[in-house]
Design a protein around this motif. Sequence first.
Motif, PDB file in Angstrom:
ATOM      1  N   LEU A  34       0.836  -1.198   0.000  1.00 14.22           N
ATOM      2  CA  LEU A  34       0.000   0.000   0.000  1.00 14.22           C
ATOM      3  C   LEU A  34       0.869   1.246   0.000  1.00 14.22           C
ATOM      4  N   ALA A  35       0.632   2.131  -0.973  1.00 13.81           N
ATOM      5  CA  ALA A  35       1.320   3.420  -1.030  1.00 13.81           C
ATOM      6  C   ALA A  35       0.507   4.438  -0.242  1.00 13.81           C
ATOM      7  N   ALA A  36       0.505   4.283   1.070  1.00 14.67           N
ATOM      8  CA  ALA A  36      -0.343   5.115   1.929  1.00 14.67           C
ATOM      9  C   ALA A  36       0.077   6.574   1.928  1.00 14.67           C
ATOM     10  N   ASN A  37       1.321   6.846   1.571  1.00 12.09           N
ATOM     11  CA  ASN A  37       1.777   8.233   1.522  1.00 12.09           C
ATOM     12  C   ASN A  37       1.000   9.041   0.483  1.00 12.09           C
ATOM     13  N   SER A  38       0.492   8.370  -0.548  1.00 15.70           N
ATOM     14  CA  SER A  38      -0.279   9.036  -1.596  1.00 15.70           C
ATOM     15  C   SER A  38      -1.758   9.177  -1.251  1.00 15.70           C
ATOM     16  N   LYS A  39      -2.204   8.511  -0.212  1.00 15.85           N
ATOM     17  CA  LYS A  39      -3.560   8.613   0.361  1.00 15.85           C
ATOM     18  C   LYS A  39      -4.651   8.000  -0.512  1.00 15.85           C
ATOM     19  N   TRP A  40      -4.693   8.341  -1.804  1.00 16.98           N
ATOM     20  CA  TRP A  40      -5.788   7.812  -2.626  1.00 16.98           C
ATOM     21  C   TRP A  40      -5.762   6.281  -2.760  1.00 16.98           C
ATOM     22  N   PRO A  41      -4.600   5.600  -2.699  1.00 18.41           N
ATOM     23  CA  PRO A  41      -4.664   4.145  -2.709  1.00 18.41           C
ATOM     24  C   PRO A  41      -5.375   3.571  -1.481  1.00 18.41           C
ATOM     25  N   THR A  42      -5.237   4.237  -0.334  1.00 21.55           N
ATOM     26  CA  THR A  42      -5.944   3.787   0.871  1.00 21.55           C
ATOM     27  C   THR A  42      -7.444   3.959   0.703  1.00 21.55           C
ATOM     28  N   LEU A  43      -7.838   5.015   0.020  1.00 20.61           N
ATOM     29  CA  LEU A  43      -9.254   5.269  -0.214  1.00 20.61           C
ATOM     30  C   LEU A  43      -9.925   4.112  -0.939  1.00 20.61           C
ATOM     31  N   MET A  44      -9.177   3.413  -1.786  1.00 23.16           N
ATOM     32  CA  MET A  44      -9.742   2.283  -2.526  1.00 23.16           C
ATOM     33  C   MET A  44     -10.279   1.204  -1.579  1.00 23.16           C
ATOM     34  N   ALA A  84      -3.883  -5.543  12.210  1.00 23.97           N
ATOM     35  CA  ALA A  84      -3.388  -6.901  11.975  1.00 23.97           C
ATOM     36  C   ALA A  84      -2.037  -6.913  11.265  1.00 23.97           C
ATOM     37  N   GLY A  85      -1.560  -5.732  10.860  1.00 24.87           N
ATOM     38  CA  GLY A  85      -0.270  -5.668  10.171  1.00 24.87           C
ATOM     39  C   GLY A  85      -0.361  -5.969   8.698  1.00 24.87           C
ATOM     40  N   ALA A  86      -1.543  -5.802   8.118  1.00 25.26           N
ATOM     41  CA  ALA A  86      -1.739  -6.163   6.718  1.00 25.26           C
ATOM     42  C   ALA A  86      -0.869  -5.349   5.765  1.00 25.26           C
ATOM     43  N   PHE A  87      -0.532  -4.126   6.156  1.00 20.03           N
ATOM     44  CA  PHE A  87       0.181  -3.225   5.248  1.00 20.03           C
ATOM     45  C   PHE A  87       1.647  -3.039   5.600  1.00 20.03           C
ATOM     46  N   SER A  93       3.173   4.206   5.192  1.00 14.16           N
ATOM     47  CA  SER A  93       3.028   5.661   5.131  1.00 14.16           C
ATOM     48  C   SER A  93       4.222   6.362   4.492  1.00 14.16           C
ATOM     49  N   SER A  94       5.289   5.648   4.278  1.00 11.73           N
ATOM     50  CA  SER A  94       6.448   6.229   3.609  1.00 11.73           C
ATOM     51  C   SER A  94       6.508   5.852   2.136  1.00 11.73           C
ATOM     52  N   VAL A  95       5.558   5.039   1.679  1.00 10.43           N
ATOM     53  CA  VAL A  95       5.558   4.568   0.290  1.00 10.43           C
ATOM     54  C   VAL A  95       4.672   5.477  -0.551  1.00 10.43           C
ATOM     55  N   ASN A  96       5.259   6.021  -1.634  1.00 10.59           N
ATOM     56  CA  ASN A  96       4.542   6.896  -2.552  1.00 10.59           C
ATOM     57  C   ASN A  96       4.279   6.150  -3.849  1.00 10.59           C
ATOM     58  N   TYR A  97       3.056   6.223  -4.346  1.00  8.21           N
ATOM     59  CA  TYR A  97       2.709   5.435  -5.531  1.00  8.21           C
ATOM     60  C   TYR A  97       3.479   5.883  -6.771  1.00  8.21           C
ATOM     61  N   ASP A  98       3.648   7.198  -6.947  1.00 12.43           N
ATOM     62  CA  ASP A  98       4.272   7.705  -8.167  1.00 12.43           C
ATOM     63  C   ASP A  98       5.707   7.234  -8.338  1.00 12.43           C
ATOM     64  N   GLN A  99       6.333   6.803  -7.276  1.00 14.91           N
ATOM     65  CA  GLN A  99       7.704   6.309  -7.362  1.00 14.91           C
ATOM     66  C   GLN A  99       7.774   4.836  -7.767  1.00 14.91           C
ATOM     67  N   GLY A 100       6.621   4.184  -7.874  1.00 16.23           N
ATOM     68  CA  GLY A 100       6.583   2.785  -8.291  1.00 16.23           C
ATOM     69  C   GLY A 100       6.937   1.794  -7.204  1.00 16.23           C
TER      70      GLY A 100
END
Length: 426
Positions: free
Chosen positions: A183-193, A237-240, A245-252
């Motif tokens: 999960l690229a939680a730093n980008s926020k919109w992936p969490t929204l999914m 549960a540690g799923a992510f 929170s340090s992973v950004n989607y745009d960086q791949g």
Amino acid sequence: MRRVVASAVTLAAAVSLAACGSSGPSTTSSAKGLTMWALNDQTILKESVDAYNKDHPDAKITLRLFANDDYKQKLRVAFGANQAPDLFFNWGGGALNDYVKAGKVDALTTSEVNTDRYTPSVMQSATFDSKVYGVPANGLAPVVLYYNKKVLADAGVEPPKTYDDLLAAVKKLKTKDVVPLSLAANSKWPTLMYLEYLLDRTGGAEVFSKIASGDPSAWKGPSVTKANRYLQDLSKAGAFGDNASSVNYDQGSSTALLYTGKAAMEVMGTWEYANIAKAAPDFLKNGDLGYTSFPALTDGSGDPKNIVGNPSNFLSLNSSTSHKAEALAYLKDYVLNDSQIDAYLAAGSVPPVKGLESKLAASKSSDKAWLRFVYDLVQNAPSFQLSWDQALPSDQADPLLTNTDKSFLRQISPAGFGTNMSKAAS
């Protein structure tokens, strides 16, 4: 690699529903005729304009292409100054409805542009008060669950069919020292999914429909609270993993975790398929990528066949146009016609039109199974819910992403999310 996979890589931006764009506008000019605005990355859409212009040399479409970041603002300014184009590219949902309510957009009928040939669930995003205000302009992008087949097999885990299966898989995968869900939680919109799917699975599509209709109190409903509780349970549960929170989607980075085997699964839009094909062609070629629908909730009332994501981008007609007949001719005969459909399929993307069974059955593409999966997923979906940050009015998008992130981080209670969003929508 087969040509189709290479095309999927080359045209990834064109089928990813305008995720990004380069700086500055570019223009294909005409001395007279229509004006049309779209995004730089809409390669296949531009081909439809080129085809129209070839057939109409004396009244061409002047196509102006913009970077994604400033497009919406430029469009708002243009409409405010009565300088908007005849046809404009958009995301449907709340932003389009704002223009509709302001009388800036003309409704489109079946007789004018054959709206009945498009996938019904997709058309919901451009339909307001039973009238259609846009024609789909590119490929489908539902959100699906990707998985690394080898990682799941090594952990003795089957692709999860239910939320309970997912929690059980998380527990097993953690013992193998892999991130269960990238999960690229730093980008926020992936969490929204996740939150979009969990709400739909909990209460059904009608819950968000009530929210999107403008009822702030609907955010405080029990299904919204339950959906946030499910999201927080996954986080607890540690799923992510520990570093989402340090992973950004745009960086791949989130994509790489999946194909390198450091993560087992990822929830993402269908554009991720092309991203994986580009970054890790052997992973795709060897058949190590799996995909399925988002898990069902055994105690939820939502239909497990419902999907969320980006149904399509749309082309809409400026109500002030003096070239309506020409615009309708373009929308009817050149947008997602047979050559356009073939181009999207060759790019690894499924266009939102009905009756593609024979084309898919006859396909020789190495992406055939993927294309059929996406097509069936959408065709069988009773509801295709537009991403919330596009469906809601633009002034609610930032509070939505902020509160989604806070819920994920458990900085607010499950009920607190609904309370905060109700205030933002009031």
